[in-house]
Design an enzyme around this catalytic site. Structure first.
Site, short mmCIF file in Angstrom:
data_model
loop_
_atom_site.label_atom_id
_atom_site.label_comp_id
_atom_site.label_asym_id
_atom_site.label_seq_id
_atom_site.Cartn_x
_atom_site.Cartn_y
_atom_site.Cartn_z
CE LYS B 181 -1.25 2.70 2.75
NZ LYS B 181 -0.77 4.04 3.28
CB THR B 192 2.54 4.83 5.82
OG1 THR B 192 2.84 5.64 6.93
CG2 THR B 192 2.94 3.39 6.14
#
Lengths: 405, 405
Positions: B181, B192
């Site tokens: 992701k 992130t």
């Protein structure tokens, strides 16, 4: 700010013995002024700080060579619209020709003429247009021409940037004048940053260079990310001694005062660049305290000021201290995150590494103002530094997507 | 691409002996899945690559500690929506509690459970919600659950990212599966970046860590700028040996094949992150050749891929090689700019440091495609490297200005 320096009018022509002018040579499609000249009436001590980019424009290579000779200089010619970078030997020949022409027009050696360019990379200078404009440029030179020159060096800038300061040194009024161009982009000095200073003090040459370097570190380098310099960036400074004071020597109080005045002028010009970011709606000031060294603090401040996430949040009036903390943390300078304090204006957002409750509505209101200040305290030592940037808006993307190669 | 590896279905559950699941615990306001679990049915060798940010989320500190013990691991729990960073000791206690709960539910020691979080910084995890969701999460575990897990770890991502590859090693079919992701932002991994790999080979533990590190350098670190890592970034990999092959040892052909397969999987997952940039309309691939060292080439490629000016020009379909040259030049790696070649797709834009005439219309058409490739040849040596990024669009600013703290 309680500065001991008095602001005066005149930009680069505020100091005694300097004339300047700006005309439209036709390099900018808009027809706006695009050719500036600054001239000292007598020999001046020159100093320069240049881009560290591996790809250097012809004027950078030339200027470094001229200043390395440590001979007096007299003039700075600057064109806007064409960068004369990535133009090979023809570009270098053209640049040298500019210095020749200016030297002929002024009746001084070409080696006393410095050059600067900003604009589109990779096209040869339109020499006929510049040649045709030079006589008018030289005729227009005036002791009132500082602001004209400021107008002729800008490109995507929305406003001109200038400053002039005066103080008394050794019983004489001494002035520093300056103009700059550049836009506070995401990596600010990818857009060429130019600044020119004039000064009527007499200064020992190595001291003058030292003063300029230190001032650049505190100002223009604080609106940039390390090494992020364009092909054309330069800061040039001429000191001609016309104030009549004895030559300022290193390690004297006079040197300290002059250095402070140059710092103040450069910080003003650098902040003006940051504020005039492409699409910017506000100036961001990032103050870092409590680092081990000043240089560490300056570096962390730069990383925060150039973070696109911090800049986007500022545009959206979002008091997003998490992005400030994350940017500080990735600067490569070790610190204990459990001692980290972050303030937005007067709002304490984080203390000892933990978020605090704060009035989110009021903080968001504060963010709508200009300038906006974040203060980061690392509590590791006494090192401090400040950097400046701007927010990141829709208009930044529009301007840079549509700029023509 | 002529890869020797066969693509198979199943993501992290493609390798033998792995189950996974994803459920909605209610951490995301949208109600989308936000809690993922991946479990090996037997002890697995764990490896990890973690953020270098000075501000580390609780899961990063915890995971580094677990892996330092060099004991087998079994499970990875990941939540999306809350980063559990800047949450102090309470955050660390909460993270440890998660591992305890998962261990209890699975009947394994808490020390065999790794954790990962992504989302908003500075808020404590909503522990009751996670605790309430865990039984259902464990019940949902399935050998078909890889894609479910991929969905539960994303935040601003527009698409899920997964891969599974198979090849024969020492006569046995061996598989690597992965999910990731992240959004390819200007500095990509400020958002992130998480990636989880599973593998059914048996691998000597130090070799497994080595393979993972090298793969990260060629993939996830090539969609980032040096040191630009978020508080939570991590790449975790479990190898459980269920394929039945003998343990792969360092410096063997089997090790080389496995490393190649892991590299291929990681590059796929990293490119998917770069392509799924916030507001991105196309993938940029920057190939650098002719550097002295591979690491130099990789670094220059990264600097170009992360240049907002290059990215804006790509969005505007502007074949602006000048920005590519300027970005290469400021990477801090010395080279002779008079030998620089730059290609856009098949268009040679610059040769030996000088711009060439090229079909601007056709080049702009090429830029409308996806992906877009720039190739930079320094002609200094045989070092090469590739980096990936995306263009910078209006939507990037919108997404990041409106993201809530």
């Amino acid at each position: 700010m309680g500065s001991p320096f008095q602001k005066v009018e005149g930009a680069v022509t505020a100091p005694q013995g300097f004339r300047a002018a700006g005309v439209a040579a036709g390099l900018k499609p808009s027809g706006a002024p695009d050719l500036a000249l600054m001239v000292s009436e007598c020999d001046a001590v020159g100093a320069g700080v240049f881009t560290t980019n591996q790809v250097k424009a012809a004027c950078v290579i030339y200027g470094q060579g001229i200043l390395a000779q440590q001979q007096p200089v007299r003039a700075i010619l600057c064109n806007a619209g064409q960068a004369n970078a990535c133009t090979g030997e023809e570009g270098e020949r053209n640049n040298a020709q500019l210095a020749n022409w200016v030297g002929e027009q002024l009746g001084i050696p070409a080696a006393q003429v410095l050059t600067a360019s900003t604009g589109v990379i990779g096209r040869q200078l339109d020499m006929p247009k510049i040649q045709a404009a030079l006589p008018q440029l030289v005729q227009s030179l005036s002791t009132e021409g500082g602001e004209q020159a400021a107008r002729a060096i800008i490109t995507t800038d929305l406003v001109t940037k200038s400053i002039a300061l005066e103080t008394e040194i050794l019983g004489h009024p001494v002035r520093v004048g300056g103009i700059s161009k550049g836009s506070g982009m995401i990596h600010p000095n990818l857009a060429t940053m130019l600044a020119f200073l004039t000064c009527d003090a007499a200064v020992e040459p190595h001291l003058w260079q030292q003063i300029l370097h230190k001032a650049a570190d505190l100002s223009f380098n604080q609106i940039t990310v390390d090494g992020d310099t364009s092909t054309n960036d330069m800061l040039l400074a001429l000191a001609n001694g016309k104030s009549g004071i004895p030559t300022i020597q290193p390690d004297t109080e006079a040197a300290q005062i002059l250095a402070e005045m140059v710092n103040t002028a450069c910080i003003h010009l650098a902040k003006a660049i940051a504020r005039d970011g492409e699409g910017a709606t506000k100036l961001l000031e990032i103050q870092v305290r409590g680092a081990v060294e000043d240089a560490d603090a300056r570096h962390i401040a730069r990383v925060i000021a150039s973070s696109p996430l911090v800049k986007s949040a500022a545009f959206g009036n979002d008091p997003n201290w998490g992005r400030v903390a994350a940017a500080a943390g990735r600067a490569g300078i070790p610190f204990d995150s459990r001692r980290l304090d972050i303030r937005l204006g007067d709002f304490l957002l984080m203390q000892a590494g933990m978020p605090l409750a704060f009035d989110r509505q009021a903080a968001s209101e504060y963010l709508k103002g200009d300038p906006v200040t974040f203060t980061v305290d690392l509590h590791q030592g006494s090192g401090q530094g400040t950097a400046w940037g701007c927010d990141l808006s829709y208009d930044y993307v529009r301007i840079n997507a549509e700029y023509t190669t």
